[in-house]
Write a protein that holds these residues in place. Structure first.
Motif, PDB file in Angstrom:
ATOM      1  N   PRO A   1      58.842   9.353  82.443  1.00 12.32           N
ATOM      2  CA  PRO A   1      58.121   8.228  82.007  1.00 12.32           C
ATOM      3  C   PRO A   1      58.540   7.122  83.096  1.00 12.32           C
ATOM      4  N   THR A   2      57.202   6.599  84.002  1.00 11.23           N
ATOM      5  CA  THR A   2      57.520   5.710  85.019  1.00 11.23           C
ATOM      6  C   THR A   2      58.036   4.367  84.390  1.00 11.23           C
ATOM      7  N   PHE A   3      58.500   3.641  85.203  1.00 13.09           N
ATOM      8  CA  PHE A   3      58.916   2.215  84.861  1.00 13.09           C
ATOM      9  C   PHE A   3      59.271   1.432  86.107  1.00 13.09           C
ATOM     10  N   LYS A   4      58.932   0.093  86.328  1.00  9.81           N
ATOM     11  CA  LYS A   4      59.211  -0.734  86.918  1.00  9.81           C
ATOM     12  C   LYS A   4      59.730  -2.024  86.534  1.00  9.81           C
ATOM     13  N   SER A   5      60.479  -2.618  87.309  1.00  6.93           N
ATOM     14  CA  SER A   5      61.040  -3.931  86.957  1.00  6.93           C
ATOM     15  C   SER A   5      61.492  -4.911  87.700  1.00  6.93           C
ATOM     16  N   TYR A   6      61.767  -6.125  87.552  1.00  2.00           N
ATOM     17  CA  TYR A   6      62.517  -6.894  88.646  1.00  2.00           C
ATOM     18  C   TYR A   6      63.324  -8.054  88.202  1.00  2.00           C
ATOM     19  N   ILE A   7      64.211  -8.638  88.919  1.00  2.00           N
ATOM     20  CA  ILE A   7      64.922  -9.894  88.407  1.00  2.00           C
ATOM     21  C   ILE A   7      65.206 -10.577  89.774  1.00  2.00           C
ATOM     22  N   GLU A   8      65.291 -11.880  89.601  1.00  2.00           N
ATOM     23  CA  GLU A   8      65.593 -12.704  90.676  1.00  2.00           C
ATOM     24  C   GLU A   8      66.997 -13.049  90.391  1.00  2.00           C
ATOM     25  N   LEU A   9      67.869 -12.877  91.294  1.00  2.00           N
ATOM     26  CA  LEU A   9      69.219 -13.315  91.414  1.00  2.00           C
ATOM     27  C   LEU A   9      69.717 -14.379  92.340  1.00  2.00           C
ATOM     28  N   GLU A  10      70.481 -15.476  91.870  1.00  2.00           N
ATOM     29  CA  GLU A  10      71.061 -16.317  92.785  1.00  2.00           C
ATOM     30  C   GLU A  10      72.559 -15.996  92.863  1.00  2.00           C
ATOM     31  N   MET A  11      73.138 -15.716  93.893  1.00  2.00           N
ATOM     32  CA  MET A  11      74.579 -15.484  94.062  1.00  2.00           C
ATOM     33  C   MET A  11      75.071 -15.705  95.353  1.00  2.00           C
TER      34      MET A  11
ATOM     35  N   GLU B   1      75.171  -7.223  89.291  1.00  2.00           N
ATOM     36  CA  GLU B   1      74.627  -8.501  88.663  1.00  2.00           C
ATOM     37  C   GLU B   1      73.495  -7.962  87.862  1.00  2.00           C
ATOM     38  N   ALA B   2      72.290  -7.479  88.567  1.00  2.00           N
ATOM     39  CA  ALA B   2      71.326  -7.079  87.806  1.00  2.00           C
ATOM     40  C   ALA B   2      71.246  -6.255  86.755  1.00  2.00           C
ATOM     41  N   ALA B   3      72.194  -5.275  86.856  1.00  2.00           N
ATOM     42  CA  ALA B   3      72.683  -4.370  85.609  1.00  2.00           C
ATOM     43  C   ALA B   3      72.955  -4.821  84.405  1.00  2.00           C
ATOM     44  N   ILE B   4      73.660  -6.177  84.320  1.00  2.00           N
ATOM     45  CA  ILE B   4      74.282  -6.936  83.326  1.00  2.00           C
ATOM     46  C   ILE B   4      73.109  -7.302  82.959  1.00  2.00           C
ATOM     47  N   TYR B   5      71.908  -7.587  83.458  1.00  2.00           N
ATOM     48  CA  TYR B   5      70.641  -8.484  82.711  1.00  2.00           C
ATOM     49  C   TYR B   5      69.470  -7.553  82.402  1.00  2.00           C
ATOM     50  N   ASP B   6      69.370  -6.456  82.940  1.00  2.00           N
ATOM     51  CA  ASP B   6      68.369  -5.595  82.880  1.00  2.00           C
ATOM     52  C   ASP B   6      68.569  -4.067  82.885  1.00  2.00           C
ATOM     53  N   GLN B   7      68.258  -3.426  81.898  1.00  2.00           N
ATOM     54  CA  GLN B   7      68.561  -1.976  81.727  1.00  2.00           C
ATOM     55  C   GLN B   7      68.229  -1.131  82.321  1.00  2.00           C
ATOM     56  N   TYR B   8      66.995  -1.424  83.184  1.00  2.00           N
ATOM     57  CA  TYR B   8      66.308  -0.557  84.472  1.00  2.00           C
ATOM     58  C   TYR B   8      67.095  -0.390  85.633  1.00  2.00           C
ATOM     59  N   PHE B   9      68.242  -1.561  85.782  1.00  2.00           N
ATOM     60  CA  PHE B   9      68.979  -1.461  86.993  1.00  2.00           C
ATOM     61  C   PHE B   9      70.178  -0.756  86.446  1.00  2.00           C
ATOM     62  N   HIS B  10      70.612  -0.236  85.449  1.00  2.00           N
ATOM     63  CA  HIS B  10      71.808   0.457  85.214  1.00  2.00           C
ATOM     64  C   HIS B  10      71.904   1.706  86.077  1.00  2.00           C
ATOM     65  N   PHE B  11      72.981   2.076  86.786  1.00  2.00           N
ATOM     66  CA  PHE B  11      72.858   2.835  87.950  1.00  2.00           C
ATOM     67  C   PHE B  11      74.192   3.758  87.669  1.00  2.00           C
ATOM     68  N   THR B  12      74.069   4.691  88.456  1.00  2.00           N
ATOM     69  CA  THR B  12      75.432   5.568  88.889  1.00  2.00           C
ATOM     70  C   THR B  12      75.530   5.707  90.058  1.00  2.00           C
ATOM     71  N   ALA B  13      76.596   5.982  90.798  1.00  2.00           N
ATOM     72  CA  ALA B  13      76.837   6.009  92.148  1.00  2.00           C
ATOM     73  C   ALA B  13      77.925   7.026  92.419  1.00  2.00           C
ATOM     74  N   GLU B  14      78.016   7.540  93.779  1.00  2.00           N
ATOM     75  CA  GLU B  14      79.107   8.428  94.029  1.00  2.00           C
ATOM     76  C   GLU B  14      79.510   7.804  95.440  1.00  2.00           C
ATOM     77  N   TYR B  15      80.882   7.935  95.621  1.00  2.00           N
ATOM     78  CA  TYR B  15      81.412   7.475  96.862  1.00  2.00           C
ATOM     79  C   TYR B  15      81.752   8.402  97.613  1.00  2.00           C
ATOM     80  N   PHE B  16      81.131   8.145  98.866  1.00  2.00           N
ATOM     81  CA  PHE B  16      81.356   9.205 100.232  1.00  2.00           C
ATOM     82  C   PHE B  16      82.150   8.835 101.260  1.00  2.00           C
TER      83      PHE B  16
END
Length: 144
Positions: A51-61, A72-87
């Motif tokens: 399922p496609t999705f699109k979202s945005y958030i404006e941040l001031e920091m 910070e975006a992930a705190i406010y919007d579930q679409y920004f929840h992410f996983t990352a791997e360190y290389f």
């Protein structure tokens, strides 16, 4: 520690001592590694895989590396929840975004999360790229 780092640290300590309250310190020098407050629009766009999705958030920091804006975006919007791997290698050091909103890129599909600023691919990843005031950062699910 480099000479520049020592000078920055000493300047931060001097500023903290000169300010009269904790609020002054947090407003003017929260970590001494950040720049001025900036406004950044964060976008996440999966137009590729249902399922496609699109979202945005404006941040001031405070201006700093993109990974902090993503957190910070992930705190406010579930679409920004992410996983990352360190290389870490001779060519690359830092986090690589593996998934956004539980959608991961794969070698089988030849998909990944591309990072753009105002439609232009960023020259580095989330650990090294520092947005500027007015940046529009897009995490775009795409193919290679």
């Amino acid at each position: 520690m480099s000479t520049l780092s020592c000078v920055c640290l000493l300047a931060c300590v001097a500023l903290a001592l000169a300010l009269t309250s904790k609020q002054d310190v947090s407003d003017n020098c929260p970590c001494c590694m950040c720049g001025p407050d900036i406004t950044v629009t964060m976008e996440v766009d999966n137009s590729l895989k249902p399922p496609t999705f699109k979202s945005y958030i404006e941040l001031e920091m405070a201006q700093r590396e993109l990974i902090y804006f993503l957190q910070e975006a992930a705190i406010y919007d579930q679409y920004f929840h992410f996983t990352a791997e360190y290389f870490t290698s001779d060519a690359v050091i830092g986090f690589f975004i593996m998934s956004m909103n539980k959608l991961a890129g794969t070698t089988e599909d030849k998909t990944y999360w591309q990072i753009l600023d105002k439609g232009i691919p960023t020259p580095s990843g989330v650990s090294m790229y520092v947005p500027t005031d007015g940046s529009v950062i897009t995490f775009n699910f795409t193919t290679y």
